[in-house]
Design a protein around this motif. Structure first.
Motif, PDB file in Angstrom:
ATOM      1  N   ILE A   8       0.839  -1.204   0.000  1.00  0.00           N
ATOM      2  CA  ILE A   8       0.000   0.000   0.000  1.00  0.00           C
ATOM      3  C   ILE A   8       0.874   1.255   0.000  1.00  0.00           C
ATOM      4  O   ILE A   8       0.607   2.208  -0.752  1.00  0.00           O
ATOM      5  CB  ILE A   8      -0.967  -0.016   1.197  1.00  0.00           C
ATOM      6  CG1 ILE A   8      -2.023  -1.100   0.995  1.00  0.00           C
ATOM      7  CG2 ILE A   8      -1.628   1.343   1.398  1.00  0.00           C
ATOM      8  CD1 ILE A   8      -2.906  -1.326   2.205  1.00  0.00           C
ATOM      9  N   ASN A   9       1.923   1.266   0.815  1.00  0.00           N
ATOM     10  CA  ASN A   9       2.827   2.418   0.834  1.00  0.00           C
ATOM     11  C   ASN A   9       3.496   2.617  -0.519  1.00  0.00           C
ATOM     12  O   ASN A   9       3.694   3.755  -0.965  1.00  0.00           O
ATOM     13  CB  ASN A   9       3.880   2.254   1.924  1.00  0.00           C
ATOM     14  CG  ASN A   9       3.325   2.475   3.306  1.00  0.00           C
ATOM     15  OD1 ASN A   9       2.238   3.018   3.471  1.00  0.00           O
ATOM     16  ND2 ASN A   9       4.068   2.050   4.309  1.00  0.00           N
TER      17      ASN A   9
ATOM     18  N   PHE B 249       0.942   4.200  -2.915  1.00  0.00           N
ATOM     19  CA  PHE B 249       0.725   5.615  -2.639  1.00  0.00           C
ATOM     20  C   PHE B 249       1.968   6.457  -2.929  1.00  0.00           C
ATOM     21  O   PHE B 249       1.849   7.619  -3.303  1.00  0.00           O
ATOM     22  CB  PHE B 249       0.223   5.823  -1.214  1.00  0.00           C
ATOM     23  CG  PHE B 249      -1.246   5.570  -1.090  1.00  0.00           C
ATOM     24  CD1 PHE B 249      -2.165   6.465  -1.604  1.00  0.00           C
ATOM     25  CD2 PHE B 249      -1.722   4.427  -0.483  1.00  0.00           C
ATOM     26  CE1 PHE B 249      -3.524   6.229  -1.523  1.00  0.00           C
ATOM     27  CE2 PHE B 249      -3.076   4.185  -0.389  1.00  0.00           C
ATOM     28  CZ  PHE B 249      -3.979   5.085  -0.917  1.00  0.00           C
TER      29      PHE B 249
ATOM     30  N   TYR C 230       1.883   9.492  -5.451  1.00  0.00           N
ATOM     31  CA  TYR C 230       2.388  10.815  -5.079  1.00  0.00           C
ATOM     32  C   TYR C 230       3.329  11.354  -6.145  1.00  0.00           C
ATOM     33  O   TYR C 230       3.226  12.517  -6.544  1.00  0.00           O
ATOM     34  CB  TYR C 230       3.112  10.765  -3.724  1.00  0.00           C
ATOM     35  CG  TYR C 230       3.740  12.093  -3.389  1.00  0.00           C
ATOM     36  CD1 TYR C 230       2.962  13.117  -2.877  1.00  0.00           C
ATOM     37  CD2 TYR C 230       5.083  12.344  -3.639  1.00  0.00           C
ATOM     38  CE1 TYR C 230       3.508  14.354  -2.614  1.00  0.00           C
ATOM     39  CE2 TYR C 230       5.637  13.570  -3.375  1.00  0.00           C
ATOM     40  CZ  TYR C 230       4.854  14.569  -2.855  1.00  0.00           C
ATOM     41  OH  TYR C 230       5.401  15.802  -2.596  1.00  0.00           O
TER      42      TYR C 230
ATOM     43  N   LEU D 134      -6.147  11.509  -3.514  1.00  0.00           N
ATOM     44  CA  LEU D 134      -6.131  10.153  -2.947  1.00  0.00           C
ATOM     45  C   LEU D 134      -5.146  10.057  -1.789  1.00  0.00           C
ATOM     46  O   LEU D 134      -5.438   9.434  -0.760  1.00  0.00           O
ATOM     47  CB  LEU D 134      -5.764   9.134  -4.023  1.00  0.00           C
ATOM     48  CG  LEU D 134      -6.841   8.787  -5.041  1.00  0.00           C
ATOM     49  CD1 LEU D 134      -6.280   7.854  -6.093  1.00  0.00           C
ATOM     50  CD2 LEU D 134      -8.021   8.147  -4.357  1.00  0.00           C
ATOM     51  N   ILE D 135      -3.999  10.684  -1.940  1.00  0.00           N
ATOM     52  CA  ILE D 135      -2.992  10.663  -0.863  1.00  0.00           C
ATOM     53  C   ILE D 135      -3.530  11.384   0.368  1.00  0.00           C
ATOM     54  O   ILE D 135      -3.319  10.935   1.499  1.00  0.00           O
ATOM     55  CB  ILE D 135      -1.691  11.334  -1.342  1.00  0.00           C
ATOM     56  CG1 ILE D 135      -1.158  10.678  -2.589  1.00  0.00           C
ATOM     57  CG2 ILE D 135      -0.647  11.338  -0.237  1.00  0.00           C
ATOM     58  CD1 ILE D 135      -0.493   9.376  -2.399  1.00  0.00           C
TER      59      ILE D 135
ATOM     60  N   PHE E  83      -5.881   9.065   2.120  1.00  0.00           N
ATOM     61  CA  PHE E  83      -5.110   8.017   2.788  1.00  0.00           C
ATOM     62  C   PHE E  83      -4.465   8.543   4.058  1.00  0.00           C
ATOM     63  O   PHE E  83      -4.493   7.883   5.107  1.00  0.00           O
ATOM     64  CB  PHE E  83      -4.048   7.471   1.824  1.00  0.00           C
ATOM     65  CG  PHE E  83      -3.068   6.526   2.447  1.00  0.00           C
ATOM     66  CD1 PHE E  83      -3.462   5.266   2.850  1.00  0.00           C
ATOM     67  CD2 PHE E  83      -1.742   6.892   2.620  1.00  0.00           C
ATOM     68  CE1 PHE E  83      -2.550   4.376   3.415  1.00  0.00           C
ATOM     69  CE2 PHE E  83      -0.826   6.019   3.182  1.00  0.00           C
ATOM     70  CZ  PHE E  83      -1.234   4.759   3.585  1.00  0.00           C
TER      71      PHE E  83
ATOM     72  N   VAL F  55      -6.963   8.979   6.966  1.00  0.00           N
ATOM     73  CA  VAL F  55      -7.247   7.717   7.662  1.00  0.00           C
ATOM     74  C   VAL F  55      -6.033   7.287   8.488  1.00  0.00           C
ATOM     75  O   VAL F  55      -6.169   6.873   9.654  1.00  0.00           O
ATOM     76  CB  VAL F  55      -7.630   6.620   6.641  1.00  0.00           C
ATOM     77  CG1 VAL F  55      -7.717   5.257   7.303  1.00  0.00           C
ATOM     78  CG2 VAL F  55      -8.935   6.972   5.958  1.00  0.00           C
ATOM     79  N   ALA F  56      -4.833   7.414   7.920  1.00  0.00           N
ATOM     80  CA  ALA F  56      -3.626   6.990   8.631  1.00  0.00           C
ATOM     81  C   ALA F  56      -3.393   7.816   9.893  1.00  0.00           C
ATOM     82  O   ALA F  56      -3.050   7.273  10.945  1.00  0.00           O
ATOM     83  CB  ALA F  56      -2.419   7.094   7.698  1.00  0.00           C
TER      84      ALA F  56
ATOM     85  N   ASN G  51       3.778  12.796   9.605  1.00  0.00           N
ATOM     86  CA  ASN G  51       2.600  12.723   8.731  1.00  0.00           C
ATOM     87  C   ASN G  51       1.855  14.043   8.671  1.00  0.00           C
ATOM     88  O   ASN G  51       1.247  14.371   7.647  1.00  0.00           O
ATOM     89  CB  ASN G  51       1.683  11.587   9.168  1.00  0.00           C
ATOM     90  CG  ASN G  51       2.168  10.248   8.676  1.00  0.00           C
ATOM     91  OD1 ASN G  51       2.906  10.164   7.711  1.00  0.00           O
ATOM     92  ND2 ASN G  51       1.780   9.203   9.359  1.00  0.00           N
TER      93      ASN G  51
END
Length: 151
Positions: free
Chosen positions: A65-66, A69, A73, A87-88, A91, A94-95, A125
């Motif tokens: 998944i990383n 993404f 990116y 989308l990022i 994500f 949520v992260a 983050n």
């Protein structure tokens, strides 16, 4: 409402965006390498760690998944595609929420080291999210010179 000057990276957004891309890429690579090391050196692990097969599979899934993404990116950054950056952002939303729950869990268990690690990850983050939001805004304001008739 604008950002305070120390959080406004719009003057050199491309430099910060490159740094964020490197962070995301290194995160994906290290997660995949950790999964690979676990698969190759499984017999050397302690018995209690060997029994956690779901953690092993979870690390592999997170690495994939990383990686996805990180590629999204770089597409959004290099090709100026706003939907990739959107989308990022989803994500990361949520992260960050899950990491905040993890921080609360670490604090409830009185695990100082885990709480400090979660705070560092949340700060990184948060920086990544702030830069991506500003990059998305900068990409929307980017105008291609018009080839046409002028009045």
């Amino acid at each position: 409402m604008g950002l305070p000057p120390f959080l406004n990276f719009s003057n050199n957004i491309r430099t910060h965006a490159t740094f964020v891309g490197v962070i995301l890429t290194l995160d994906a690579i290290t997660t995949l390498l950790l999964s690979l090391a676990w698969a190759l050196e499984e017999e050397k692990l302690p018995e209690n760690v060997k029994k956690m097969t779901s953690l092993k599979e979870g690390i592999l899934v997170m690495g994939i998944i990383n990686s996805i993404f990180a590629v999204l990116y770089w597409i959004g950054y290099l090709k100026r595609q706003r939907w990739c950056l959107t989308l990022i952002i989803g994500f990361l939303g949520v992260a960050i929420t899950l990491q905040f729950i993890g921080l609360l869990g670490a604090m409830l268990q009185l695990s100082i080291v885990s709480a400090c690690v979660m705070l560092i990850v949340l700060a990184i983050n948060g920086y990544v999210l702030l830069v991506i939001l500003q990059l998305r805004k900068a990409n929307s304001e980017f105008s291609v010179p018009q080839q046409g008739y002028s009045v």
